[in-house]
Design an enzyme around this catalytic site. Structure first.
Site, PDB file in Angstrom:
ATOM      1  N   GLY A  31       0.419  22.823  -8.523  1.00 38.90           N
ATOM      2  CA  GLY A  31       0.399  22.004  -7.310  1.00 38.90           C
ATOM      3  C   GLY A  31      -0.621  22.499  -6.308  1.00 38.90           C
ATOM      4  N   SER A  33      -3.335  20.614  -4.802  1.00 35.48           N
ATOM      5  CA  SER A  33      -4.195  19.556  -4.268  1.00 35.48           C
ATOM      6  C   SER A  33      -4.561  19.835  -2.813  1.00 35.48           C
ATOM      7  CB  SER A  33      -3.534  18.187  -4.405  1.00 35.48           C
ATOM      8  OG  SER A  33      -2.250  18.206  -3.826  1.00 35.48           O
ATOM      9  N   GLY A  36      -2.406  20.961   0.846  1.00 33.11           N
ATOM     10  CA  GLY A  36      -1.095  21.535   0.544  1.00 33.11           C
ATOM     11  C   GLY A  36      -1.096  23.046   0.647  1.00 33.11           C
ATOM     12  N   LEU A  85       4.098  17.868 -14.471  1.00 36.72           N
ATOM     13  CA  LEU A  85       5.403  18.505 -14.615  1.00 36.72           C
ATOM     14  C   LEU A  85       6.540  17.513 -14.861  1.00 36.72           C
ATOM     15  CD1 LEU A  85       4.950  21.217 -11.889  1.00 36.72           C
ATOM     16  CD2 LEU A  85       5.509  21.689 -14.278  1.00 36.72           C
ATOM     17  N   THR A 132      10.381  17.173 -11.979  1.00 36.36           N
ATOM     18  CA  THR A 132       9.142  17.780 -11.481  1.00 36.36           C
ATOM     19  C   THR A 132       9.379  19.141 -10.829  1.00 36.36           C
ATOM     20  OG1 THR A 132       8.330  15.543 -11.060  1.00 36.36           O
ATOM     21  CG2 THR A 132       7.113  17.339 -10.032  1.00 36.36           C
ATOM     22  N   SER A 165      13.180  25.949  -0.729  1.00 34.78           N
ATOM     23  CA  SER A 165      13.255  25.482   0.654  1.00 34.78           C
ATOM     24  C   SER A 165      14.611  25.860   1.231  1.00 34.78           C
ATOM     25  CB  SER A 165      13.092  23.955   0.704  1.00 34.78           C
ATOM     26  OG  SER A 165      13.436  23.464   1.989  1.00 34.78           O
ATOM     27  N   TYR A 187      22.461   8.086  -6.525  1.00 37.41           N
ATOM     28  CA  TYR A 187      21.231   8.757  -6.080  1.00 37.41           C
ATOM     29  C   TYR A 187      21.028   8.665  -4.575  1.00 37.41           C
ATOM     30  CZ  TYR A 187      16.231   9.837  -5.622  1.00 37.41           C
ATOM     31  OH  TYR A 187      15.026  10.377  -5.258  1.00 37.41           O
TER      32      TYR A 187
END
Length: 322
Positions: A31, A33, A36, A85, A132, A165, A187
């Site tokens: 990750g 990109s 970020g 992922l 992911t 997190s 969900y």
């Protein structure tokens, strides 16, 4: 652990502090990109490391990331790796590519995450966010374990870092029923995120325990940061509804104290290289400091950790061995 580090510490400051530890290391960060915290971690680590492997699922964007790093550090050794992922087959393909590298791997940083959005199933019929953020990284780590173990020496233990997190504590922990049988009726995009981050914390604890000192794993809270993930269309709209962003998609200071991207990448770099963590495997970090007391009970419970591990192995169809 350096008491010099706090909320405002930047990734640059951490990397400079541990330059000696970073020197000679081969690091893979998922990750990466533009915009970020993954790329910011790459930027500072690449100044000192032997090799940094950067990943992304978009070849064009990955090339832009490499160019951004090379612009600042022309001699940095950067290698691009395509990695999606959300697909177990794609993870296996990427891992095979890494395993063919001539170099060992000292540090794996599982940083990539899916943006929050509506219910979506992956090609493997898994919920997209959990796939992911947890299943993909778990399988990737499992497949790269031999490469990591090859970097071990009498004075060095390879590391795996999971960017989790503090949101892991906001939910009720991993729901093992929907883990195996995703249900759109049950969900909730925030709950899905909380569960994925809980899975990261549990995996770091269990990986450290199962490896018996062969691999040290850590999880962390990077801070609340205005990254590219919050600016994606689906995520942006949901964050506005949640009250994290204003109607223009800009951060609101009322609920959280925001970190800059350089501050947000600091704890990742600490988890990857701080030598004082050697005897604290499985720890959770916040503001570049061990903060195990901040782990929610459901995410520190060894029974939950073992249950998640067994369920994950069953779902991916592979057993983790050291």
């Amino acid at each position: 652990m350096s008491s010099k580090f706090d909320f405002s510490t930047t990734a640059d400051e951490v990397a400079a502090e541990f330059a000696r530890e970073i020197a000679g290391k081969n690091v893979l960060i998922t990750g990466t990109s533009l915009g970020g915290i993954g790329l910011e971690a790459v930027r500072v680590i690449a100044k000192y490391a032997s090799l940094v492997v950067i990943t992304g699922y978009n070849a064009e964007r990955l090339k832009l990331s490499e160019e951004a790093i090379k612009k600042e550090s022309p001699t940095a050794q950067i290698r691009r790796l395509l990695l999606d992922l959300s697909s177990l087959a794609a993870v296996r393909k990427a891992a095979a590519e890494v395993n063919a590298y001539p170099e060992p791997l000292h540090v794996l940083i599982n940083n990539a995450a899916a943006g929050q959005g509506p219910f979506k199933l992956t090609v493997d019929k898994l919920e997209h966010q959990m796939a992911t953020d947890h299943f993909g990284p778990f399988l990737f780590t499992k497949l790269l374990a031999p490469k990591l173990l090859a970097s071990a020496s009498a004075t060095y233990t390879p590391r795996v870092v999971f960017v989790a997190s503090e949101a892991h504590a906001m939910g009720t922990g991993v729901n093992f029923t929907v883990l195996k049988n995703p249900d759109p009726a049950k969900y909730d995009l925030f709950e899905a995120y909380f569960q994925a981050k809980s899975a990261n914390v549990l995996t770091a604890i269990e990986l450290s325990r199962r490896s018996g000192g062969k691999i040290n794993a850590y999880s962390l809270h990077p801070g609340v940061i205005f990254t590219n993930i919050l600016q994606k269309e689906g995520s942006r709209d949901e964050m506005i509804k949640f009250g994290l962003l204003d109607e223009n998609g800009q951060p609101i200071d009322k609920m959280f104290k925001w970190k800059t991207i350089p501050q947000g990448a600091a704890t990742t770099v600490t988890a990857a290289f701080d030598p004082s963590l050697n005897d604290k495997p499985g720890s959770y970090l916040d503001n570049s400091t061990v903060a195990n007391e901040a782990i929610a009970p459901h995410s520190s419970d060894p029974v939950n950790a073992q249950k998640l591990w067994a369920a994950t192995e069953e779902i991916i169809g592979e057993t983790f061995t050291f």
